[in-house]
Scaffold this motif. Structure first.
Motif, PDB file in Angstrom:
ATOM      1  N   GLN A   1       0.820  -1.217   0.000  1.00 24.03           N
ATOM      2  CA  GLN A   1       0.000   0.000   0.000  1.00 24.03           C
ATOM      3  C   GLN A   1       0.855   1.269   0.000  1.00 24.03           C
ATOM      4  O   GLN A   1       0.518   2.257   0.628  1.00 24.03           O
TER       5      GLN A   1
ATOM      6  N   ARG B   1      -6.109   4.023   6.050  1.00 19.67           N
ATOM      7  CA  ARG B   1      -5.538   2.695   6.334  1.00 19.67           C
ATOM      8  C   ARG B   1      -6.055   2.142   7.654  1.00 19.67           C
ATOM      9  O   ARG B   1      -6.361   0.958   7.768  1.00 19.67           O
TER      10      ARG B   1
ATOM     11  N   LEU C   1      -4.291  -5.065  -5.409  1.00 14.05           N
ATOM     12  CA  LEU C   1      -3.202  -4.097  -5.277  1.00 14.05           C
ATOM     13  C   LEU C   1      -2.116  -4.310  -6.324  1.00 14.05           C
ATOM     14  O   LEU C   1      -1.268  -3.443  -6.538  1.00 14.05           O
TER      15      LEU C   1
END
Length: 284
Positions: free
Chosen positions: A127, A216, A241
């Motif tokens: 991320q 997050r 992702l």
């Protein structure tokens, strides 16, 4: 200018390179949690060449250790950068930190990590940019425990730096990674139960959070309530992702993270059912 504080415990593999990267600073403090390997000896050797102080303090938790060092070890400057032994300070980040300390805007700054795994930067499934609070003003930031790690408590506003730091999360090998995350999963299971009983999903932060940190944390809170969490985590990281494009390292990273998630799920079940497995005499 700012001081650099480094937390260590059995970091003989990483501490030398970490100290080399911190050598730009003229006030380095190593806070060691009573290591049983060669970490103290290596640090003492560097102390003859670098402006370095070495302090040992028994470890209770990540949050308590950080707060103790901030309260009890005086810094040369009004700002401190917290560096982990498997992380590195870069010249570009050092310059930006020095510039940030000249501005009165904030009491702390978040810095994005670059997770280095099996010789590869795992950019997608981690991320990136994933921020950690690293640069802080003395007396204005403390830490509380959260799961196996910590969360910052800031007396004032915070900002974000553009430069990043490398985090060598796999430098000590697979056995050390598994041993460490087995310990972490116990704390995470306890925090999961606390969040499920006391917390709730912050849908506003999840969809419209002002910062990456807000979004997050809201996503993590939501994930605690989902069925098949380990499988969903793998699918989310590997396909959504895009870690599929990170090659073998990306696949391995996603498998290990899903395994870690499964350990947490199993330990939550143990705690809820009261079916934990006590250690035999002589085990630790």
């Amino acid at each position: 200018m700012f001081s650099i504080y480094i937390l260590t415990h059995n970091e003989e593999v990483d501490i030398g390179a970490c100290l080399e990267s911190a050598a730009l600073c003229d006030d380095i403090v190593v806070v060691d949690s009573c290591s049983g390997d060669r970490t103290p000896a290596i640090v003492q050797d560097y102390a003859s060449r670098l402006p370095l102080r070495f302090v040992q303090h028994p470890f209770a938790s990540h949050g308590q250790q950080r707060t103790w060092m901030l309260r009890e070890i005086p810094a040369k400057y009004d700002w401190i950068y917290i560096l982990e032994a498997d992380e590195r300070m870069t010249p570009a980040l050092f310059r930006e930190c020095a510039q940030a300390t000249q501005r009165p805007d904030h009491v702390g700054y978040y810095v994005a990590e670059r997770v280095m795994f099996m010789g590869t930067w795992i950019r997608r499934s981690t991320q990136y940019p994933r921020y950690q609070l690293r640069l802080l003003r003395v007396g204005r930031v403390w830490f509380d425990d959260y799961g196996h790690t910590e969360r910052e408590v800031c007396d004032g506003s915070t900002g974000f730096l553009k430069e990043t730091y490398p985090h060598y999360t796999y430098s000590k090998g697979l056995s050390r990674w598994i041993e460490k995350h087995n310990r972490y999963s116990t704390d995470e299971a306890q925090e999961t139960l606390r969040q499920l009983s006391q917390g709730s999903v912050q849908w506003g932060d999840l969809l419209w959070g002002k910062t990456e940190v807000d979004r997050r944390r809201a996503l993590k809170n939501l994930s605690l309530r989902l069925p098949f969490r380990p499988l969903l985590r793998f699918l989310y990281m590997y396909f959504l992702l895009g870690s599929v494009w990170d090659g073998r390292a990306g696949f391995t990273w996603c498998v290990l993270q899903s395994f870690y998630e499964y350990l947490i799920v199993l330990k939550v079940w143990e705690l809820r059912s009261g079916k934990g497995f006590p250690l035999k005499a002589g085990q630790d």
